[in-house]
Design a protein around this motif. Structure first.
Motif, PDB file in Angstrom:
ATOM      1  N   ASN A 198       0.830  -1.209   0.000  1.00 56.61           N
ATOM      2  CA  ASN A 198       0.000   0.000   0.000  1.00 56.61           C
ATOM      3  C   ASN A 198       0.864   1.258   0.000  1.00 56.61           C
ATOM      4  O   ASN A 198       0.569   2.237  -0.701  1.00 56.61           O
ATOM      5  CB  ASN A 198      -0.929  -0.002   1.222  1.00 56.61           C
ATOM      6  N   PHE A 199       1.960   1.219   0.763  1.00 57.85           N
ATOM      7  CA  PHE A 199       2.859   2.371   0.803  1.00 57.85           C
ATOM      8  C   PHE A 199       3.430   2.658  -0.582  1.00 57.85           C
ATOM      9  O   PHE A 199       3.446   3.811  -1.031  1.00 57.85           O
ATOM     10  CB  PHE A 199       4.010   2.101   1.784  1.00 57.85           C
ATOM     11  N   SER A 200       3.888   1.625  -1.267  1.00 55.16           N
ATOM     12  CA  SER A 200       4.482   1.811  -2.593  1.00 55.16           C
ATOM     13  C   SER A 200       3.468   2.379  -3.575  1.00 55.16           C
ATOM     14  O   SER A 200       3.786   3.260  -4.381  1.00 55.16           O
ATOM     15  CB  SER A 200       5.027   0.481  -3.122  1.00 55.16           C
ATOM     16  N   ARG A 201       2.233   1.881  -3.486  1.00 55.16           N
ATOM     17  CA  ARG A 201       1.184   2.372  -4.392  1.00 55.16           C
ATOM     18  C   ARG A 201       0.898   3.848  -4.136  1.00 55.16           C
ATOM     19  O   ARG A 201       0.836   4.653  -5.076  1.00 55.16           O
ATOM     20  CB  ARG A 201      -0.088   1.544  -4.189  1.00 55.16           C
ATOM     21  N   VAL A 202       0.749   4.208  -2.867  1.00 52.81           N
ATOM     22  CA  VAL A 202       0.445   5.605  -2.525  1.00 52.81           C
ATOM     23  C   VAL A 202       1.628   6.513  -2.848  1.00 52.81           C
ATOM     24  O   VAL A 202       1.454   7.634  -3.337  1.00 52.81           O
ATOM     25  CB  VAL A 202       0.064   5.721  -1.028  1.00 52.81           C
ATOM     26  N   PHE A 203       2.825   6.015  -2.615  1.00 57.92           N
ATOM     27  CA  PHE A 203       4.017   6.842  -2.853  1.00 57.92           C
ATOM     28  C   PHE A 203       4.139   7.201  -4.332  1.00 57.92           C
ATOM     29  O   PHE A 203       4.433   8.346  -4.687  1.00 57.92           O
ATOM     30  CB  PHE A 203       5.286   6.122  -2.381  1.00 57.92           C
ATOM     31  N   VAL A 204       3.923   6.229  -5.209  1.00 58.64           N
ATOM     32  CA  VAL A 204       3.988   6.498  -6.656  1.00 58.64           C
ATOM     33  C   VAL A 204       2.925   7.513  -7.045  1.00 58.64           C
ATOM     34  O   VAL A 204       3.186   8.432  -7.838  1.00 58.64           O
ATOM     35  CB  VAL A 204       3.819   5.198  -7.457  1.00 58.64           C
ATOM     36  N   LYS A 205       1.732   7.382  -6.474  1.00 61.28           N
ATOM     37  CA  LYS A 205       0.648   8.311  -6.783  1.00 61.28           C
ATOM     38  C   LYS A 205       0.985   9.720  -6.311  1.00 61.28           C
ATOM     39  O   LYS A 205       0.704  10.713  -7.005  1.00 61.28           O
ATOM     40  CB  LYS A 205      -0.642   7.830  -6.122  1.00 61.28           C
ATOM     41  N   GLU A 206       1.590   9.847  -5.137  1.00 62.57           N
ATOM     42  CA  GLU A 206       1.875  11.158  -4.555  1.00 62.57           C
ATOM     43  C   GLU A 206       3.112  11.825  -5.140  1.00 62.57           C
ATOM     44  O   GLU A 206       3.172  13.045  -5.246  1.00 62.57           O
ATOM     45  CB  GLU A 206       2.051  11.022  -3.033  1.00 62.57           C
ATOM     46  N   SER A 207       4.107  11.035  -5.512  1.00 60.22           N
ATOM     47  CA  SER A 207       5.382  11.622  -5.941  1.00 60.22           C
ATOM     48  C   SER A 207       5.686  11.456  -7.422  1.00 60.22           C
ATOM     49  O   SER A 207       6.547  12.133  -7.975  1.00 60.22           O
ATOM     50  CB  SER A 207       6.538  11.014  -5.138  1.00 60.22           C
ATOM     51  N   GLY A 208       4.993  10.502  -8.073  1.00 56.06           N
ATOM     52  CA  GLY A 208       5.268  10.250  -9.478  1.00 56.06           C
ATOM     53  C   GLY A 208       6.449   9.340  -9.712  1.00 56.06           C
ATOM     54  O   GLY A 208       6.894   9.159 -10.854  1.00 56.06           O
ATOM     55  N   MET A 209       6.993   8.744  -8.653  1.00 52.00           N
ATOM     56  CA  MET A 209       8.131   7.832  -8.801  1.00 52.00           C
ATOM     57  C   MET A 209       8.079   6.776  -7.702  1.00 52.00           C
ATOM     58  O   MET A 209       7.371   6.925  -6.707  1.00 52.00           O
ATOM     59  CB  MET A 209       9.454   8.600  -8.757  1.00 52.00           C
ATOM     60  N   THR A 210       8.847   5.708  -7.882  1.00 53.85           N
ATOM     61  CA  THR A 210       8.885   4.652  -6.867  1.00 53.85           C
ATOM     62  C   THR A 210       9.694   5.113  -5.662  1.00 53.85           C
ATOM     63  O   THR A 210      10.523   6.037  -5.771  1.00 53.85           O
ATOM     64  CB  THR A 210       9.534   3.382  -7.428  1.00 53.85           C
ATOM     65  N   PRO A 211       9.491   4.496  -4.490  1.00 52.56           N
ATOM     66  CA  PRO A 211      10.302   4.855  -3.325  1.00 52.56           C
ATOM     67  C   PRO A 211      11.799   4.682  -3.580  1.00 52.56           C
ATOM     68  O   PRO A 211      12.613   5.506  -3.140  1.00 52.56           O
ATOM     69  CB  PRO A 211       9.807   3.889  -2.243  1.00 52.56           C
ATOM     70  N   GLY A 212      12.173   3.623  -4.311  1.00 55.39           N
ATOM     71  CA  GLY A 212      13.590   3.398  -4.609  1.00 55.39           C
ATOM     72  C   GLY A 212      14.183   4.503  -5.464  1.00 55.39           C
ATOM     73  O   GLY A 212      15.318   4.949  -5.233  1.00 55.39           O
ATOM     74  N   ARG A 213      13.423   4.951  -6.459  1.00 54.22           N
ATOM     75  CA  ARG A 213      13.889   6.033  -7.325  1.00 54.22           C
ATOM     76  C   ARG A 213      13.994   7.337  -6.545  1.00 54.22           C
ATOM     77  O   ARG A 213      14.926   8.116  -6.738  1.00 54.22           O
ATOM     78  CB  ARG A 213      12.922   6.196  -8.504  1.00 54.22           C
ATOM     79  N   PHE A 214      13.050   7.582  -5.648  1.00 53.23           N
ATOM     80  CA  PHE A 214      13.081   8.777  -4.803  1.00 53.23           C
ATOM     81  C   PHE A 214      14.334   8.782  -3.933  1.00 53.23           C
ATOM     82  O   PHE A 214      15.033   9.797  -3.820  1.00 53.23           O
ATOM     83  CB  PHE A 214      11.826   8.815  -3.930  1.00 53.23           C
ATOM     84  N   LEU A 215      14.641   7.644  -3.322  1.00 55.73           N
ATOM     85  CA  LEU A 215      15.832   7.524  -2.482  1.00 55.73           C
ATOM     86  C   LEU A 215      17.097   7.747  -3.309  1.00 55.73           C
ATOM     87  O   LEU A 215      18.033   8.424  -2.877  1.00 55.73           O
ATOM     88  CB  LEU A 215      15.866   6.144  -1.820  1.00 55.73           C
ATOM     89  N   GLU A 216      17.125   7.210  -4.510  1.00 52.66           N
ATOM     90  CA  GLU A 216      18.279   7.386  -5.397  1.00 52.66           C
ATOM     91  C   GLU A 216      18.496   8.860  -5.723  1.00 52.66           C
ATOM     92  O   GLU A 216      19.628   9.358  -5.711  1.00 52.66           O
ATOM     93  CB  GLU A 216      18.046   6.583  -6.680  1.00 52.66           C
ATOM     94  N   LYS A 217      17.413   9.570  -5.979  1.00 51.31           N
ATOM     95  CA  LYS A 217      17.524  10.992  -6.298  1.00 51.31           C
ATOM     96  C   LYS A 217      17.961  11.799  -5.079  1.00 51.31           C
ATOM     97  O   LYS A 217      18.708  12.777  -5.210  1.00 51.31           O
ATOM     98  CB  LYS A 217      16.190  11.519  -6.835  1.00 51.31           C
ATOM     99  N   MET A 218      17.508  11.420  -3.896  1.00 57.84           N
ATOM    100  CA  MET A 218      17.960  12.095  -2.680  1.00 57.84           C
ATOM    101  C   MET A 218      19.461  11.933  -2.509  1.00 57.84           C
ATOM    102  O   MET A 218      20.174  12.878  -2.159  1.00 57.84           O
ATOM    103  CB  MET A 218      17.233  11.536  -1.448  1.00 57.84           C
ATOM    104  N   ARG A 219      19.953  10.720  -2.741  1.00 52.93           N
ATOM    105  CA  ARG A 219      21.391  10.466  -2.615  1.00 52.93           C
ATOM    106  C   ARG A 219      22.186  11.235  -3.665  1.00 52.93           C
ATOM    107  O   ARG A 219      23.264  11.769  -3.394  1.00 52.93           O
ATOM    108  CB  ARG A 219      21.652   8.961  -2.710  1.00 52.93           C
ATOM    109  N   LEU A 220      21.638  11.331  -4.876  1.00 55.40           N
ATOM    110  CA  LEU A 220      22.305  12.092  -5.936  1.00 55.40           C
ATOM    111  C   LEU A 220      22.396  13.567  -5.551  1.00 55.40           C
ATOM    112  O   LEU A 220      23.456  14.194  -5.694  1.00 55.40           O
ATOM    113  CB  LEU A 220      21.536  11.929  -7.246  1.00 55.40           C
ATOM    114  N   ASP A 221      21.304  14.135  -5.060  1.00 61.63           N
ATOM    115  CA  ASP A 221      21.305  15.546  -4.674  1.00 61.63           C
ATOM    116  C   ASP A 221      22.291  15.814  -3.537  1.00 61.63           C
ATOM    117  O   ASP A 221      22.988  16.829  -3.532  1.00 61.63           O
ATOM    118  CB  ASP A 221      19.905  15.989  -4.251  1.00 61.63           C
ATOM    119  N   GLN A 222      22.361  14.897  -2.557  1.00 62.50           N
ATOM    120  CA  GLN A 222      23.304  15.088  -1.457  1.00 62.50           C
ATOM    121  C   GLN A 222      24.739  15.007  -1.958  1.00 62.50           C
ATOM    122  O   GLN A 222      25.600  15.796  -1.548  1.00 62.50           O
ATOM    123  CB  GLN A 222      23.078  14.040  -0.364  1.00 62.50           C
TER     124      GLN A 222
END
Length: 361
Positions: free
Chosen positions: A287-311
């Motif tokens: 359920n978390f993964s489904r809601v996260f994609v809906k809210e952010s437009g990306m998977t949780p893994g992709r979001f984490l990857e982008k956070m690490r890239l920005d840091q």
């Protein structure tokens, strides 16, 4: 019979479109018969709070080309600044007034290429729907149509970008993708050609696009000459994404996404799983993964990857830490993993990025 103002406006636009249709087909017939054609008419379509460089950049490229074509009276460009409102005088985002030669209601010439300049997203919410009708009606009768910066939002709302690969300013790419899911938004290129639509990235990318259009029309030697004259690269190396953050601005994230971003921001050096994120919000992983994609437009893994890239980008810009140490603090196993992350997302190695953007020297 009394006709409403909206109906009157519709008939005015319809009459103009019919005139444009006749002009356009007249030019096509002339070409088939081998006769000389008029110079190409370029329309730069502007709205209030337009970015000046979105207009001035392409304008200088096209008009500079005319200087090198002055011995060919039948070749070159007529460039027109056209208002997307009923007013010929509009104000740029910097406050400078701009006097347009025409508005979308009184264009009386055929259009070869139309480029929609960028403005602020807040202005887009107040745009008169007439501009979308105008673009929809004229699209079949122009050779090329494109956008500079967030002008892509206007073409998207007009339904002209569905199913196409497009780009826009890196800062608003995620917003564009989420708002118009039928688009394939690619943040990396400075411009994208998906004929007959051309979209360009942030601000100065409009000049990259204009040079490419010039090359299409008159060949690489002339485009290179104009680029040298304007002290530009004919084709810039790198990618637009190297200039901005991988994640959208915090202010435009949904409350749900902000919770995860706040949870992870100080833990990027640790091993983080989707299970950990889901547990924090007392949700199942599915359920978390489904809601996260809906809210952010990306998977949780992709979001984490982008956070690490920005840091990592931030550390390369503002610290002298070794690349190995930065990789470790960003939760990556080693410098090779960090390099793969950079090359995948911004087409630069960490060392190349540091050389281009480090502020500590």
């Amino acid at each position: 019979m009394i006709t409403s103002g909206r109906n009157c406006m519709f008939f005015v636009i319809a009459d103009k479109i019919l005139s444009l249709y006749i002009c356009t087909h007249t030019e096509r017939d002339m070409k088939k018969e081998g006769r000389k054609t008029a110079m190409k008419n370029i329309v730069l379509l502007a709205l209030p709070e337009v970015q000046l460089l979105d207009i001035a950049g392409p304008w200088d490229v096209f008009t500079s080309a005319n200087r090198f074509l002055n011995d060919k009276q039948d070749s070159g460009y007529h460039v027109y600044l056209v208002s997307g409102t009923s007013e010929k005088v509009i104000y740029s985002g910097s406050g400078m007034s701009l006097s347009c030669s025409h508005t979308i209601y009184d264009i009386d010439f055929s259009v070869d290429t139309l480029l929609v300049a960028g403005t602020t997203l807040s202005v887009l919410d107040e745009v008169n729907p007439d501009i979308y009708h105008y673009l929809q009606n004229i699209a079949p009768h122009v050779r090329r149509m494109g956008s500079v910066c967030v002008g892509a939002f206007i073409l998207a709302k007009a339904g002209l970008l569905d199913g196409k690969q497009v780009t826009t300013h890196w800062k608003f790419a995620d917003t564009l993708q989420k708002s118009y899911p039928k688009l394939d938004v690619n943040i990396n290129p400075f411009f994208i050609r998906d004929r007959p639509i051309y979209t360009s990235g942030g601000v100065s990318s409009g000049m990259d696009l204009a040079l490419a259009l010039l090359e299409e029309d008159f060949g690489k030697p002339l485009a290179a000459e104009v680029a040298r004259h304007l002290v530009l690269y004919l084709k810039r190396s790198g990618a637009q994404s190297q200039f901005g953050n991988a994640l959208p601005e915090y202010e435009i994230m949904s409350p749900f996404t902000k919770q995860i971003r706040d949870l992870l921001k100080d833990k990027l050096g640790e091993a983080i799983t989707v299970e950990y994120m889901a547990e924090f919000l007392h949700m199942s992983v599915r359920n978390f993964s489904r809601v996260f994609v809906k809210e952010s437009g990306m998977t949780p893994g992709r979001f984490l990857e982008k956070m690490r890239l920005d840091q990592a980008k931030n550390m390369l810009e503002y610290t002298d830490m070794s690349i190995d140490m930065i990789a470790d603090k960003c939760g990556l196993s080693n410098a090779v993993s960090l390099s793969r992350l950079f090359l995948k997302n911004i087409s630069l190695s960490p060392a190349q990025y540091r050389k281009a953007f480090n502020t500590t020297e």
